[in-house]
Design an enzyme around this catalytic site. Structure first.
Site, PDB file in Angstrom:
ATOM      1  N   ASP A   1      10.836   5.175  -5.858  1.00  0.00           N
ATOM      2  CA  ASP A   1       9.880   5.887  -5.010  1.00  0.00           C
ATOM      3  C   ASP A   1      10.677   6.456  -3.843  1.00  0.00           C
ATOM      4  O   ASP A   1      11.111   5.725  -2.954  1.00  0.00           O
ATOM      5  CB  ASP A   1       8.788   4.929  -4.523  1.00  0.00           C
ATOM      6  CG  ASP A   1       7.788   5.612  -3.579  1.00  0.00           C
ATOM      7  OD1 ASP A   1       8.074   6.721  -3.095  1.00  0.00           O
ATOM      8  OD2 ASP A   1       6.718   5.015  -3.324  1.00  0.00           O
TER       9      ASP A   1
ATOM     10  N   PHE B   1      -9.821  -0.302   6.157  1.00  0.00           N
ATOM     11  CA  PHE B   1      -9.062   0.220   7.317  1.00  0.00           C
ATOM     12  C   PHE B   1      -9.307   1.706   7.551  1.00  0.00           C
ATOM     13  O   PHE B   1      -9.166   2.194   8.656  1.00  0.00           O
ATOM     14  CB  PHE B   1      -7.566  -0.079   7.187  1.00  0.00           C
ATOM     15  CG  PHE B   1      -6.881   0.587   6.022  1.00  0.00           C
ATOM     16  CD1 PHE B   1      -6.866  -0.018   4.770  1.00  0.00           C
ATOM     17  CD2 PHE B   1      -6.249   1.806   6.175  1.00  0.00           C
ATOM     18  CE1 PHE B   1      -6.238   0.597   3.703  1.00  0.00           C
ATOM     19  CE2 PHE B   1      -5.603   2.427   5.115  1.00  0.00           C
ATOM     20  CZ  PHE B   1      -5.612   1.821   3.873  1.00  0.00           C
TER      21      PHE B   1
ATOM     22  N   ARG C   1      -1.263  -1.943  11.089  1.00  0.00           N
ATOM     23  CA  ARG C   1      -0.693  -2.388   9.819  1.00  0.00           C
ATOM     24  C   ARG C   1      -0.669  -3.910   9.870  1.00  0.00           C
ATOM     25  O   ARG C   1       0.351  -4.524  10.119  1.00  0.00           O
ATOM     26  CB  ARG C   1       0.711  -1.799   9.616  1.00  0.00           C
ATOM     27  CG  ARG C   1       0.695  -0.358   9.155  1.00  0.00           C
ATOM     28  CD  ARG C   1       0.145  -0.229   7.742  1.00  0.00           C
ATOM     29  NE  ARG C   1      -0.279   1.118   7.382  1.00  0.00           N
ATOM     30  CZ  ARG C   1      -0.962   1.406   6.279  1.00  0.00           C
ATOM     31  NH1 ARG C   1      -1.338   0.481   5.454  1.00  0.00           N
ATOM     32  NH2 ARG C   1      -1.289   2.632   5.996  1.00  0.00           N
TER      33      ARG C   1
ATOM     34  N   PHE D   1       3.664  -0.357  -1.679  1.00  0.00           N
ATOM     35  CA  PHE D   1       2.962   0.561  -0.786  1.00  0.00           C
ATOM     36  C   PHE D   1       1.493   0.511  -1.213  1.00  0.00           C
ATOM     37  O   PHE D   1       1.200   0.238  -2.383  1.00  0.00           O
ATOM     38  CB  PHE D   1       3.536   1.982  -0.877  1.00  0.00           C
ATOM     39  CG  PHE D   1       2.869   2.914   0.085  1.00  0.00           C
ATOM     40  CD1 PHE D   1       3.075   2.757   1.445  1.00  0.00           C
ATOM     41  CD2 PHE D   1       2.025   3.920  -0.348  1.00  0.00           C
ATOM     42  CE1 PHE D   1       2.435   3.588   2.359  1.00  0.00           C
ATOM     43  CE2 PHE D   1       1.377   4.762   0.565  1.00  0.00           C
ATOM     44  CZ  PHE D   1       1.591   4.593   1.915  1.00  0.00           C
ATOM     45  N   THR D   2       0.574   0.769  -0.264  1.00  0.00           N
ATOM     46  CA  THR D   2      -0.862   0.590  -0.550  1.00  0.00           C
ATOM     47  C   THR D   2      -1.310   1.296  -1.838  1.00  0.00           C
ATOM     48  O   THR D   2      -1.900   0.671  -2.721  1.00  0.00           O
ATOM     49  CB  THR D   2      -1.717   1.122   0.628  1.00  0.00           C
ATOM     50  OG1 THR D   2      -1.231   2.413   0.980  1.00  0.00           O
ATOM     51  CG2 THR D   2      -1.642   0.214   1.832  1.00  0.00           C
TER      52      THR D   2
ATOM     53  N   LYS E   1       6.018  13.718   2.862  1.00  0.00           N
ATOM     54  CA  LYS E   1       7.085  13.131   3.692  1.00  0.00           C
ATOM     55  C   LYS E   1       8.419  13.775   3.337  1.00  0.00           C
ATOM     56  O   LYS E   1       9.018  14.458   4.140  1.00  0.00           O
ATOM     57  CB  LYS E   1       7.149  11.624   3.466  1.00  0.00           C
ATOM     58  CG  LYS E   1       5.923  10.902   3.995  1.00  0.00           C
ATOM     59  CD  LYS E   1       5.300  10.047   2.954  1.00  0.00           C
ATOM     60  CE  LYS E   1       3.979   9.495   3.458  1.00  0.00           C
ATOM     61  NZ  LYS E   1       3.532   8.388   2.629  1.00  0.00           N
TER      62      LYS E   1
HETATM   63  C1  PLP Z   1       3.075   7.994   1.446  1.00  0.00           C
HETATM   64  C2  PLP Z   1       3.706   7.225   0.393  1.00  0.00           C
HETATM   65  C3  PLP Z   1       3.208   7.249  -0.907  1.00  0.00           C
HETATM   66  C4  PLP Z   1       1.952   8.020  -1.268  1.00  0.00           C
HETATM   67  O1  PLP Z   1       2.106   9.378  -1.055  1.00  0.00           O
HETATM   68  P1  PLP Z   1       0.850  10.325  -0.733  1.00  0.00           P
HETATM   69  O2  PLP Z   1       1.423  11.691  -0.714  1.00  0.00           O
HETATM   70  O3  PLP Z   1       0.295   9.901   0.600  1.00  0.00           O
HETATM   71  O4  PLP Z   1      -0.151  10.130  -1.797  1.00  0.00           O
HETATM   72  C5  PLP Z   1       3.860   6.510  -1.868  1.00  0.00           C
HETATM   73  N1  PLP Z   1       4.942   5.781  -1.553  1.00  0.00           N
HETATM   74  C6  PLP Z   1       5.461   5.737  -0.314  1.00  0.00           C
HETATM   75  C7  PLP Z   1       6.665   4.918  -0.033  1.00  0.00           C
HETATM   76  C8  PLP Z   1       4.857   6.450   0.710  1.00  0.00           C
HETATM   77  O5  PLP Z   1       5.362   6.383   1.948  1.00  0.00           O
END
Ligand code: PLP
Length: 482
Positions: free
Chosen positions: A223, A455, A389, A132-133, A266
């Site tokens: 994660d 971006f 993306r 992830f970024t 999320k």
């Molecule tokens: C969004 C996300 C993150 C980072 O979370 P933030 O609350 O935006 O800092 C890390 N890993 C995954 C898979 C994500 O979707």
């Protein structure tokens, strides 16, 4: 909703909740949308909310909360240390994940900062299904090297493989024998892999990864930001798990992990984040960094109200009728688009519907950013905001050469429980129209290109007058309609 059959057929996702608070939306005329996207430099991140009809940029921090979450926020216990609100969350983590220790952090990337600082040394390798970024940025900042070992099927845009987020276990063994286990900081598994279309991994895959970790004494870090969707897919797609409850699947996943971290923007439909830990030594090591970067151990940069909302949100995540709304709406949207031949990523995953720009606008070269151009075109014809993306989301190499992305996607995120089915139908209608008129879409090029995270802030312009022509065709077909 999975148990409800419709007598007259059809696969209609049926919401198991009702809406009790609403927010008015604007749909501005196409002439204004054309202006707005140019003011924003054809970058959907720079659009203003007042110009947006359906905001499908992201699912981060914009999921609808429940009445119970809002009620809990009212009774939050605000104290710097020893807050009862924090204890509630800690206990909920123990109950759901069976992990003894919990450290709060202000969001997902903050957890990544802490874990990377504690465990990544220069030259270390961190194998993962996909990056992830923010994850990659923190690992790289600490001198580590990300190795993506997603199964080959994961990068195939059209497939019916149910678990495209699986890690290739043979490739993991290969990396260990090539570099030696001591060079591997930890193994990271991202549940509901964000950047390849919200694709899930299976429980079986996780069990195989665990075996390898045990054999070589490696730590498995999960994660879990997109856990809710992945749980739903394991429950509905993995034969061996179909009789397990969501709680049991969650516990089985947790039992295989040493550390679980998540973005509560999320997971749990709130805002915040945290790290769940099994082992006391690991906890002690990470604890100091939390107080240094996030805050005291009973809030970690979060407001206590959000902590209350996370506690309730995590509990609600254990309810299949709560977590199936997102994936079922996405599946519905994907199905409708596929009926008209619109190229999308399949099978439908979590997070959102992903348009395959490489095919949608196959006449636009990657050097003119097909996914970015498609994002701009879709906004003009619909007021729907998606997220590029593709190549714009990549960085140039050290010589300034463009690094073309593996995939050029326009992500249309489906914030959980936010949109109605008629709004989804509207988006589908405008995407279908755009697909029929796709030859009118042209490329875009940078006019302002920041060196880092281009971006987010970069500004681009159309390479020709294609946007005016697209708007004129819209007027010809739709008359006075918005
Ligand atoms: C969004 C996300 C993150 C980072 O979370 P933030 O609350 O935006 O800092 C890390 N890993 C995954 C898979 C994500 O979707």
């Amino acid at each position: 909703m999975s148990e409800v059959k419709f007598f007259y057929g059809g696969n209609v996702p049926l919401e198991m909740h009702k809406v009790r608070i609403v927010q008015k939306l604007n749909l501005v005329p196409i002439e204004r949308r054309l202006e707005a996207i140019n003011e924003a430099g054809n970058n959907t991140f720079l659009l203003k909310n007042s110009d947006i009809f359906l905001d499908m940029l992201t699912d981060s921090g914009v999921n609808a909360m429940s009445d119970k979450q809002l009620a809990a926020m009212m009774e939050a216990d605000d104290s710097y240390a020893g807050s009862a609100t924090f204890t509630k969350l800690e206990n909920k983590i123990k109950e759901i994940f069976g992990m003894e220790y919990f450290l709060p952090a202000h969001q997902g990337r903050a957890c990544e900062n802490i874990i990377s600082q504690a465990y990544v040394k220069p030259g270390d390798i961190i194998p993962m299904n996909y990056h992830f970024t923010t994850t990659k940025a923190h690992i790289t900042l600490n001198g580590g090297l990300v190795e993506e070992i997603i199964i080959d099927e994961g990068l195939n845009p059209t497939s019916d493989y149910p678990f495209k987020g699986n890690m290739d276990v043979e490739k993991l063994k290969g990396l260990i024998s090539k570099h030696g286990a001591e060079k591997i900081a930890y193994v990271r598994l991202e549940t509901g892999t964000n950047l390849i279309g919200g694709q899930p991994h299976s429980l079986e895959n996780m069990q195989e990864i665990r075996k390898v970790c045990d054999e070589f004494g490696l730590m498995l870090v999960l994660d879990a930001s997109l856990l809710a969707d992945n749980l739903y897919f394991i429950k509905t797609r993995e034969e061996k798990c179909k009789d397990m409850s969501i709680r049991e699947i969650t516990r089985a996943m947790a039992d295989l992990s040493d550390i679980i971290y998540f973005s509560a923007r999320k997971l749990g439909c709130a805002r915040g984040g945290g790290i769940c830990i099994r082992d006391k030594d690991i906890y002690m090591k990470l604890r100091e960094l939390i107080t240094l970067y996030e805050g005291f151990l009973t809030y970690g940069g979060m407001s206590v109200r959000e902590i209350e909302a996370i506690t309730v949100g995590l509990d609600e995540t254990m309810d299949e009728n709560m977590i199936n709304q997102g994936p079922q709406f996405i599946a519905y949207m994907c199905e409708k688009l596929q009926e008209s031949g619109v190229p999308i990523i399949t099978p439908p995953g979590g997070l959102g519907c992903h348009l395959n720009a490489m095919e949608f606008v196959d006449h636009i070269p990657q050097s003119q950013y097909p996914a970015g151009a498609l994002a701009s075109a879709l906004y003009i014809v619909s007021g729907v905001r998606g997220m590029e993306r593709g190549t714009i989301s990549e960085q140039r190499d050290e010589n300034g050469n463009e690094h073309f992305a593996n995939m050029e996607l326009l992500r249309l995120a489906m914030p959980r429980r936010v949109f109605t089915l008629s709004q989804v139908n509207y988006a589908v209608d405008r995407i279908k129209w755009l697909y029929e008129n796709r030859k009118l879409i042209g490329g875009i090029t940078f006019v302002e290109e920041p060196k880092v995270l281009r971006f987010f802030f970069g500004k681009l312009t159309a390479v020709s007058d294609w946007q005016t022509k697209l708007a004129a065709k819209f007027r010809a077909d739709f008359g006075d309609s918005l």
